[in-house]
Design an enzyme around this catalytic site. Structure first.
Site, mmCIF file in Angstrom:
data_model
loop_
_atom_site.group_PDB
_atom_site.id
_atom_site.type_symbol
_atom_site.label_atom_id
_atom_site.label_comp_id
_atom_site.label_asym_id
_atom_site.label_seq_id
_atom_site.Cartn_x
_atom_site.Cartn_y
_atom_site.Cartn_z
ATOM 1 N N HIS A 299 0.847 -1.191 0.000
ATOM 2 C CA HIS A 299 0.000 0.000 0.000
ATOM 3 C C HIS A 299 0.876 1.231 0.000
ATOM 4 O O HIS A 299 1.939 1.231 0.637
ATOM 5 C CB HIS A 299 -0.916 0.012 1.236
ATOM 6 C CG HIS A 299 -2.067 0.928 1.081
ATOM 7 N ND1 HIS A 299 -1.992 2.262 1.375
ATOM 8 C CD2 HIS A 299 -3.325 0.705 0.627
ATOM 9 C CE1 HIS A 299 -3.157 2.822 1.112
ATOM 10 N NE2 HIS A 299 -3.983 1.906 0.653
ATOM 11 N N ASP A 356 -7.906 -5.504 -0.001
ATOM 12 C CA ASP A 356 -8.385 -6.371 -1.080
ATOM 13 C C ASP A 356 -7.982 -7.826 -0.909
ATOM 14 O O ASP A 356 -8.440 -8.682 -1.661
ATOM 15 C CB ASP A 356 -7.850 -5.864 -2.428
ATOM 16 C CG ASP A 356 -8.494 -4.556 -2.826
ATOM 17 O OD1 ASP A 356 -9.700 -4.414 -2.604
ATOM 18 O OD2 ASP A 356 -7.794 -3.672 -3.350
HETATM 19 N N1 CMC Z 1 3.958 -7.571 -4.803
HETATM 20 C C1 CMC Z 1 5.305 -7.568 -4.964
HETATM 21 N N2 CMC Z 1 6.082 -6.480 -4.797
HETATM 22 C C2 CMC Z 1 5.480 -5.338 -4.478
HETATM 23 C C3 CMC Z 1 4.081 -5.259 -4.274
HETATM 24 C C4 CMC Z 1 3.329 -6.435 -4.449
HETATM 25 N N3 CMC Z 1 2.007 -6.418 -4.284
HETATM 26 N N4 CMC Z 1 3.751 -3.992 -3.968
HETATM 27 C C5 CMC Z 1 4.893 -3.298 -3.961
HETATM 28 N N5 CMC Z 1 5.941 -4.104 -4.256
HETATM 29 C C6 CMC Z 1 7.362 -3.745 -4.309
HETATM 30 C C7 CMC Z 1 7.703 -2.999 -5.569
HETATM 31 O O1 CMC Z 1 8.094 -3.882 -6.605
HETATM 32 C C8 CMC Z 1 8.803 -2.084 -5.102
HETATM 33 O O2 CMC Z 1 9.971 -2.843 -5.002
HETATM 34 P P1 CMC Z 1 11.411 -2.170 -5.305
HETATM 35 O O3 CMC Z 1 11.628 -1.170 -4.214
HETATM 36 O O4 CMC Z 1 12.362 -3.316 -5.292
HETATM 37 O O5 CMC Z 1 11.303 -1.541 -6.673
HETATM 38 C C9 CMC Z 1 8.384 -1.713 -3.703
HETATM 39 O O6 CMC Z 1 7.592 -2.818 -3.240
HETATM 40 C C10 CMC Z 1 7.552 -0.431 -3.608
HETATM 41 O O7 CMC Z 1 6.434 -0.596 -4.460
HETATM 42 P P2 CMC Z 1 5.772 0.553 -5.315
HETATM 43 O O8 CMC Z 1 5.086 -0.037 -6.493
HETATM 44 O O9 CMC Z 1 6.795 1.627 -5.566
HETATM 45 O O10 CMC Z 1 4.726 1.116 -4.251
HETATM 46 P P3 CMC Z 1 3.518 2.086 -4.564
HETATM 47 O O11 CMC Z 1 3.257 2.802 -3.311
HETATM 48 O O12 CMC Z 1 3.779 2.883 -5.789
HETATM 49 O O13 CMC Z 1 2.316 1.081 -4.918
HETATM 50 C C11 CMC Z 1 0.515 -0.404 -4.698
HETATM 51 C C12 CMC Z 1 1.328 0.714 -4.033
HETATM 52 C C13 CMC Z 1 -0.710 -0.689 -3.850
HETATM 53 C C14 CMC Z 1 0.053 0.036 -6.094
HETATM 54 C C15 CMC Z 1 1.400 -1.668 -4.801
HETATM 55 O O14 CMC Z 1 1.770 -2.099 -3.507
HETATM 56 C C16 CMC Z 1 0.725 -2.794 -5.565
HETATM 57 O O15 CMC Z 1 0.807 -2.834 -6.800
HETATM 58 N N6 CMC Z 1 0.021 -3.749 -4.849
HETATM 59 C C17 CMC Z 1 -0.726 -4.789 -5.535
HETATM 60 C C18 CMC Z 1 -2.051 -4.251 -6.025
HETATM 61 C C19 CMC Z 1 -3.021 -4.057 -4.879
HETATM 62 O O16 CMC Z 1 -3.194 -4.916 -4.033
HETATM 63 N N7 CMC Z 1 -3.702 -2.895 -4.887
HETATM 64 C C20 CMC Z 1 -4.703 -2.570 -3.876
HETATM 65 C C21 CMC Z 1 -4.264 -1.431 -2.999
HETATM 66 S S1 CMC Z 1 -5.288 -1.253 -1.512
HETATM 67 C C22 CMC Z 1 -6.873 -0.893 -2.087
HETATM 68 C C23 CMC Z 1 -6.957 0.408 -2.775
HETATM 69 O O17 CMC Z 1 -6.987 1.449 -2.101
HETATM 70 O O18 CMC Z 1 -7.048 0.425 -3.995
#
Ligand code: CMC
Length: 429
Positions: A299, A356
Site C-alpha cells: 500500500h 483487497d
Molecule cells: N507484490 C510484490 N512487490 C510489491 C508489491 C506487491 N504487491 N507492492 C509493492 N511491491 C514492491 C515494488 O516492486 C517495489 O519494489 P522495489 O523497491 O524493489 O522496486 C516496492 O515494493 C515499492 O512498491 P511501489 O510499487 O513503488 O509502491 P507504490 O506505493 O507505488 O504502490 C501499490 C502501491 C498498492 C500500487 C502496490 O503495492 C501494488 O501494486 N500492490 C498490488 C495491487 C493491490 O493490491 N492494490 C490494492 C491497494 S489497496 C486498495 C486500494 O486502495 O485500492
C-alpha cells in the site's frame, strides 16, 4: 517555526507551514514558482498533499484509519447508511436524521425507466464496472438541474441510492434475469441483495449473516482519503464538473488492478495458484523476481498491517463458519500471508495484506460473482467520493487542479511544410 525556507540560485522564499490536527506538517510552496522560477517534481505524489481535508485520517505507520475522528474499528457495528451520512455531513445522524435519510435512500432508488433501455444495449459479457461508470455519468442527463445549489443534497441521495440499483441490474443483465425493484420496508443492504439475488419465481429471504457481512465490507471501504479514485473525483470536480460526472470518473480510476480492481485480481490469482497445484511458494518466488505482483499486498500509505484487512480477515473466518462454507482459497490466502510476513523481500519493503486481500473470499462466500467485486468496492466508496466532492465544492478558495510538468520533448524544430492534401513535404525535419 511557522515557515520553511527554500533557496535556489541565490534567491530565497519563505514558505508557510500548515499543521494538521494530528501534527502532520506540510510546506505551502504555492509562491515558489513565482519567486524562484522552479517547480517541485513528485511523480505519483509521494510527498505531495493536494488539499486539506476534514474527512478521513490515516496513519500508515501505525495502521490507523479514522472517519471524521472515529476509529474504523469503532464503526464496524454501525449501519452503512449512517456511516455514509457521517462521512458526507461530518456527524453521526440523530435518530430522526437517520430515519429520514434511510427513507430518502429507498424512495430515490428507482432509476428513470428510460435508463433501463441502456442495459439492453450493453453486450452480455460487458464488465459491470463499464456499465456502472457509464450509467452514473448518464445520471446527469436525467437530472439536468445538477448545477443547482439547492439540489445538491437531493443529487447526493440519488447517487447513493441509485448506484446500488444500477450495480444489481448490471448483474441481472449479465445472467439474463428480470430486474427486481427496491422496496421501502427493506434496509439499504437488504434491498441491494434482493435486487441481486431475488427472482419473481419465489420469495427471497435475505440472510442476516450475508447482510451484516456486506454492511461491514461497505463500511471499511467507505473512504480512504486522497487515494487514486478520490483524487480523480477531486481533480474532475475542481473544474466545477457536476457530482455524477465527477464520481463516474472516480469509478473509472477505481477499476484499475492496482486500485479497486485488485480484489478481482486477488481471487483470480488464488484460483490460478490453486488450479496449478497450489504451490504458493513457487508463486512467491516469481513475485520476488518481479515476474508477477502479489495482488492484495502493499500500500502506498500503510507501512504496517492495513486495519481494514485485519477487520476483514476476522470477519472472513466468522462469516464462512456461520454460512458453513469451506473455501480452499482461505487456507491458501493465509499460507501466502504467513509466508510473506516472514520473508525479507516483503519485510524490507513493508508489504502487508491490504483491504483487497481477504475481501474477495467474503464476496465469494456471499455468492457475488468475481467480476462484481470492484463494483462492491465502488458501492462502499461512493459516500467517500461524495464527501470529498462536497467538501471541495463548499471550499471558498478552491482552484482548478492543474499540475505543472517538466518538459523533456524536442526543442523547437524547423517549421514543417504541408501539401494541399495535408501530407508533409519531404525536407529537413
Ligand atoms: N507484490 C510484490 N512487490 C510489491 C508489491 C506487491 N504487491 N507492492 C509493492 N511491491 C514492491 C515494488 O516492486 C517495489 O519494489 P522495489 O523497491 O524493489 O522496486 C516496492 O515494493 C515499492 O512498491 P511501489 O510499487 O513503488 O509502491 P507504490 O506505493 O507505488 O504502490 C501499490 C502501491 C498498492 C500500487 C502496490 O503495492 C501494488 O501494486 N500492490 C498490488 C495491487 C493491490 O493490491 N492494490 C490494492 C491497494 S489497496 C486498495 C486500494 O486502495 O485500492
Amino acid at each position: 517555526m511557522s515557515t520553511a525556507k527554500i533557496s535556489f540560485d541565490g534567491k530565497e522564499v519563505d514558505c508557510p507551514l500548515l499543521v494538521g490536527t494530528e501534527a502532520e506538517v506540510g510546506i505551502n510552496i504555492s509562491a515558489m514558482r513565482d519567486r524562484l522560477g522552479i517547480v517541485t517534481y513528485d511523480p505519483g505524489f509521494l510527498s505531495t498533499a493536494a488539499c486539506t481535508s476534514s474527512i478521513t485520517y490515516i496513519d500508515g505507520d501505525r495502521g490507523i484509519l479514522r472517519y471524521r475522528g472515529y476509529a474504523i474499528e469503532d464503526l464496524t457495528s454501525a449501519k452503512f447508511p449512517a456511516v455514509a451520512f457521517l462521512l458526507i455531513y461530518g456527524h453521526l445522524p440523530s435518530r430522526q436524521e437517520l430515519l429520514d435519510w434511510r427513507r430518502k435512500l429507498t424512495l430515490n432508488s428507482y432509476i428513470h425507466e428510460d435508463m433501463l433501455k441502456f442495459f439492453e444495449g450493453f453486450p452480455p459479457l460487458a464488465h459491470p464496472m463499464a456499465i456502472l461508470s457509464a450509467m452514473v455519468a448518464s445520471l446527469s442527463a436525467y437530472y439536468p438541474d445538477f448545477d443547482k445549489e439547492e439540489d445538491i443534497d437531493l443529487n447526493i441521495v440519488r447517487l447513493l441510492a441509485q448506484a446500488k440499483t444500477i450495480a444489481a441490474y448490471s448483474y441481472k443483465k449479465s445472467i439474463g434475469q428480470p430486474r427486481i425493484y427496491p422496496r421501502t420496508e427493506f434496509s439499504y443492504m437488504a434491498n441491494f441483495l434482493r435486487m441481486m439475488f431475488a427472482t419473481p419465481a419465489e420469495e427471497y429471504v435475505v440472510s442476516p449473516v450475508v447482510e451484516d457481512a456486506l454492511n461491514l465490507l461497505l463500511i471499511v471501504h467507505a473512504d480512504h482519503e486522497q487515494n487514486c479514485s478520490t483524487s480523480t473525483v477531486r481533480v474532475v470536480g475542481s473544474s466545477r464538473a457536476n457530482l455524477f460526472a465527477s464520481v463516474s470518473a472516480g469509478l473509472c480510476a477505481l477499476w484499475g488492478p492496482l486500485h479497486g480492481g485488485a480484489n478481482q485480481a486477488v481471487i483470480e490469482m488464488l484460483e490460478r495458484i490453486q488450479a496449478e497445484g497450489g504451490d504458493y511458494k513457487a508463486f512467491m518466488n516469481r513475485v520476488k523476481t518481479k515476474e508477477v505482483r502479489l495482488m492484495g499486498f502493499g500500500h502506498r500509505v500503510y507501512k504496517s498491517y492495513d486495519p481494514r484487512a485485519k477487520i476483514l480477515k476476522e470477519a472472513m473466518d466468522r462469516v464462512l463458519n456461520q454460512l458453513g462454507i469451506n473455501d480452499p482459497l482461505v487456507e491458501l490466502a493465509k499460507n501466502i500471508e504467513e509466508e510473506a510476513l516472514r520473508d525479507s523481500y516483503f519485510i524490507e519493503r513493508k508489504l502487508y495484506p491490504n483491504v483487497d486481500f481477504y475481501s474477495g473470499i467474503l464476496y465469494r462466500a456471499m455468492g457475488i460473482p468475481t467480476n462484481m467485486f470492484t463494483v462492491m468496492f465502488a458501492l462502499g466508496r461512493i459516500p467517500g467520493w461524495i464527501a470529498h466532492w462536497r467538501e471541495m465544492h463548499m471550499c471558498q478558495d478552491q482552484r482548478i487542479s492543474r499540475p505543472r510538468q517538466i518538459y523533456v520533448g524536442p526543442s523547437l524544430r524547423p517549421a514543417p511544410q504541408f501539401d494541399d492534401e495535408g501530407f508533409t513535404i519531404d525536407g529537413p525535419v
